[in-house]
Every structure is written in C-alpha cells, then in structure tokens.
Design a protein around this motif. Structure first.
Motif, PDB file in Angstrom:
ATOM      1  N   PRO A 164       0.811  -1.220   0.000  1.00  0.00           N
ATOM      2  CA  PRO A 164       0.000   0.000   0.000  1.00  0.00           C
ATOM      3  C   PRO A 164       0.848   1.276   0.000  1.00  0.00           C
ATOM      4  N   ASP A 165       2.156   1.145   0.257  1.00  0.00           N
ATOM      5  CA  ASP A 165       3.051   2.301   0.274  1.00  0.00           C
ATOM      6  C   ASP A 165       3.613   2.635  -1.104  1.00  0.00           C
ATOM      7  N   MET A 166       3.239   1.858  -2.135  1.00  0.00           N
ATOM      8  CA  MET A 166       3.778   2.057  -3.481  1.00  0.00           C
ATOM      9  C   MET A 166       2.648   2.261  -4.482  1.00  0.00           C
ATOM     10  N   ASP A 167       2.980   2.993  -5.561  1.00  0.00           N
ATOM     11  CA  ASP A 167       2.082   3.004  -6.706  1.00  0.00           C
ATOM     12  C   ASP A 167       2.770   2.241  -7.839  1.00  0.00           C
ATOM     13  N   MET A 168       2.111   2.142  -8.978  1.00  0.00           N
ATOM     14  CA  MET A 168       2.647   1.338 -10.077  1.00  0.00           C
ATOM     15  C   MET A 168       3.987   1.877 -10.586  1.00  0.00           C
ATOM     16  N   GLN A 169       4.159   3.198 -10.607  1.00  0.00           N
ATOM     17  CA  GLN A 169       5.440   3.757 -11.054  1.00  0.00           C
ATOM     18  C   GLN A 169       6.551   3.398 -10.070  1.00  0.00           C
ATOM     19  N   ASP A 170       6.256   3.496  -8.760  1.00  0.00           N
ATOM     20  CA  ASP A 170       7.241   3.076  -7.756  1.00  0.00           C
ATOM     21  C   ASP A 170       7.619   1.604  -7.958  1.00  0.00           C
TER      22      ASP A 170
ATOM     23  N   GLU B  85       9.868   1.162 -10.966  1.00  0.00           N
ATOM     24  CA  GLU B  85      11.236   1.584 -10.657  1.00  0.00           C
ATOM     25  C   GLU B  85      11.948   0.552  -9.796  1.00  0.00           C
ATOM     26  N   ARG B  86      11.252  -0.026  -8.828  1.00  0.00           N
ATOM     27  CA  ARG B  86      11.851  -1.074  -7.997  1.00  0.00           C
ATOM     28  C   ARG B  86      12.164  -2.305  -8.859  1.00  0.00           C
ATOM     29  N   SER B  87      11.279  -2.639  -9.783  1.00  0.00           N
ATOM     30  CA  SER B  87      11.526  -3.766 -10.695  1.00  0.00           C
ATOM     31  C   SER B  87      12.779  -3.510 -11.524  1.00  0.00           C
TER      32      SER B  87
ATOM     33  N   GLY C  38      12.042  -5.899 -22.658  1.00  0.00           N
ATOM     34  CA  GLY C  38      10.832  -6.544 -23.146  1.00  0.00           C
ATOM     35  C   GLY C  38       9.663  -5.617 -22.856  1.00  0.00           C
ATOM     36  N   GLN C  39       8.456  -6.081 -23.090  1.00  0.00           N
ATOM     37  CA  GLN C  39       7.281  -5.262 -22.846  1.00  0.00           C
ATOM     38  C   GLN C  39       7.021  -5.088 -21.358  1.00  0.00           C
ATOM     39  N   THR C  40       6.581  -3.879 -20.992  1.00  0.00           N
ATOM     40  CA  THR C  40       6.061  -3.623 -19.652  1.00  0.00           C
ATOM     41  C   THR C  40       4.565  -3.820 -19.731  1.00  0.00           C
ATOM     42  N   THR C  41       4.011  -4.580 -18.790  1.00  0.00           N
ATOM     43  CA  THR C  41       2.564  -4.751 -18.745  1.00  0.00           C
ATOM     44  C   THR C  41       2.055  -4.369 -17.361  1.00  0.00           C
ATOM     45  N   THR C  42       0.801  -3.953 -17.319  1.00  0.00           N
ATOM     46  CA  THR C  42       0.162  -3.601 -16.054  1.00  0.00           C
ATOM     47  C   THR C  42      -1.154  -4.348 -15.933  1.00  0.00           C
ATOM     48  N   GLY C  43      -1.466  -4.709 -14.696  1.00  0.00           N
ATOM     49  CA  GLY C  43      -2.756  -5.311 -14.391  1.00  0.00           C
ATOM     50  C   GLY C  43      -3.587  -4.291 -13.636  1.00  0.00           C
ATOM     51  N   SER C  44      -4.560  -4.755 -12.901  1.00  0.00           N
ATOM     52  CA  SER C  44      -5.400  -3.825 -12.145  1.00  0.00           C
ATOM     53  C   SER C  44      -4.636  -3.212 -10.982  1.00  0.00           C
ATOM     54  N   CYS C  45      -3.608  -3.922 -10.480  1.00  0.00           N
ATOM     55  CA  CYS C  45      -2.843  -3.371  -9.353  1.00  0.00           C
ATOM     56  C   CYS C  45      -1.407  -3.870  -9.334  1.00  0.00           C
ATOM     57  N   ASP C  46      -0.872  -4.240 -10.514  1.00  0.00           N
ATOM     58  CA  ASP C  46       0.494  -4.762 -10.546  1.00  0.00           C
ATOM     59  C   ASP C  46       1.188  -4.356 -11.845  1.00  0.00           C
ATOM     60  N   VAL C  47       2.506  -4.484 -11.827  1.00  0.00           N
ATOM     61  CA  VAL C  47       3.342  -4.124 -12.973  1.00  0.00           C
ATOM     62  C   VAL C  47       4.312  -5.266 -13.233  1.00  0.00           C
ATOM     63  N   THR C  48       4.580  -5.550 -14.505  1.00  0.00           N
ATOM     64  CA  THR C  48       5.586  -6.534 -14.877  1.00  0.00           C
ATOM     65  C   THR C  48       6.585  -5.868 -15.814  1.00  0.00           C
TER      66      THR C  48
ATOM     67  N   SER D 254      -1.488   3.764 -10.871  1.00  0.00           N
ATOM     68  CA  SER D 254      -0.915   5.017 -11.371  1.00  0.00           C
ATOM     69  C   SER D 254      -0.429   4.789 -12.794  1.00  0.00           C
ATOM     70  N   GLU D 255      -0.003   5.851 -13.434  1.00  0.00           N
ATOM     71  CA  GLU D 255       0.628   5.720 -14.743  1.00  0.00           C
ATOM     72  C   GLU D 255       1.981   5.056 -14.563  1.00  0.00           C
ATOM     73  N   VAL D 256       2.465   4.412 -15.618  1.00  0.00           N
ATOM     74  CA  VAL D 256       3.782   3.778 -15.582  1.00  0.00           C
ATOM     75  C   VAL D 256       4.582   4.278 -16.779  1.00  0.00           C
ATOM     76  N   LYS D 257       5.748   4.850 -16.487  1.00  0.00           N
ATOM     77  CA  LYS D 257       6.632   5.348 -17.544  1.00  0.00           C
ATOM     78  C   LYS D 257       7.534   4.222 -18.035  1.00  0.00           C
ATOM     79  N   ASP D 258       8.129   4.450 -19.200  1.00  0.00           N
ATOM     80  CA  ASP D 258       9.093   3.494 -19.742  1.00  0.00           C
ATOM     81  C   ASP D 258      10.310   3.413 -18.827  1.00  0.00           C
TER      82      ASP D 258
END
Length: 186
Positions: free
Chosen positions: A34-40, A43-45, A65-75, A151-155
């Motif tokens: 809960p302390d992170m958003d998708m951009q955080d 960046e950690r990834s 490779g491709q960055t993908t996002t789900g409803s509450c996660d980032v790959t 949140s939004e996710v940058k490249d």
C-alpha cells in the motif's frame, strides 16, 4: 433474500481474496504494497533487473521486453540478446541462482528441464522474479510487482546495452556471440 446476500458476499470476498486488491487497485491490508504506486513498483523492478545484470560476468547484451500492467500490478521484462549455449546454460542459471540466494530471495521453484529451464524467486519486499529459457536458448528475465496503488507507468530509464528494438515485438532471437557464454565447451 438472506441466502442471496450470503452468496453475493461470498462471491465478493472470493474475488477480493483472489485478486489481492479492492476495486480501484488499492491493496488489501496485509497484501501487496500500500506504500507504493505502479510507477514506484516499476522503478523497484528496474532496480532488481539492473542488479542481476550487473552480476553477470562476462556481460551479456540485453533489450527491454514489454512492460505490462494489471489492475494493481506491474511486470517489467528484459530479454538476453547474447547467445547462451546449451553447454553454458547451467553456468548461467547457477550464477543467477547464487546471486538471488545471496540477495536473500526466496527460491520458490526451479524447473530443471534440459531445454527450457527456469528459476522462480521472490524478493523480501514481495516482488516475483524469474529467469526462463525459451526457444533457441533465449533467456528472459521478468519481475512482477505485488499489488500496489494504481498510477501511470513510464518506460524504463535504464538504457539497454545494445540495440533498443523500439516498437519491435516480439524481439529477435539471440544474435550476439560471446566468447564465453556462446562457447560450445562447458
């Protein structure tokens, strides 16, 4: 009426339990970050991926490779463009396995398939990491975030150490030779 309400409550609880997130992408208490958003999380990834590639010696060439996002996660993904021969594959996987253990990642599973081996681990802060070998021996790294705030996710900001292959999907097969990693002798 009571039975319908009970069934509806059970369905809602099952969906929340499976996804780990409430609607709107907010992590459940005790689940996710809960302390992170998708951009955080992205960046950690990237930090996790940067660390593993810094460990690989001799260096291999890689591309995002491709960055993908789900409803509450980032790959985040990286693809190794250096040819890792069958004879060197075990050394490569062993190097990564030792680094992840030294970094106190929990090894969740190891696929010992001779052609398509893989290692699956988890960081102390809940990120899933994997190394998998695909067709033509191409090596893939993936980092999956825990559930975080939407949140939004940058490249990624880390530049690849070879061609960027921007807009190319899927990436080409490995095409860079290494005196060490591509060698036919163990």
């Amino acid at each position: 009426m009571k039975r319908t309400a009970a069934v509806l409550t059970a369905v809602i609880l099952a969906n929340v339990t499976l996804s780990g997130c409430l609607s709107g992408g907010l992590p459940l208490s005790g689940v996710g970050r809960p302390d992170m958003d998708m951009q955080d999380a992205a960046e950690r990834s990237d930090e996790i991926l940067d660390a593993v590639f810094e460990e690989i010696r001799p260096e291999v060439q890689w591309a995002h490779g491709q960055t993908t996002t789900g409803s509450c996660d980032v790959t985040r993904r990286r693809t190794v463009m250096t040819i890792v021969s069958k004879e060197r594959r075990g050394s490569f996987l062993g190097l990564i396995d030792r680094f992840w253990r030294k970094s106190e990642y929990r090894i969740k599973a190891i696929n010992k398939d001779a052609e398509f081996p893989a290692i699956y681990a988890q960081t102390k802060d809940g990120f899933g990491v994997s190394l998998s070998v695909g067709g033509k021996g191409q090596v893939f790294f993936e980092v999956d975030s825990p559930c975080v705030n939407e949140s939004e996710v940058k490249d990624p900001t880390t530049p690849p150490n070879g061609p960027a292959y921007e807009g190319v999907y899927p990436l080409p097969r490995p095409n860079v030779r290494s005196d060490f990693w591509s060698a036919g002798a163990p």
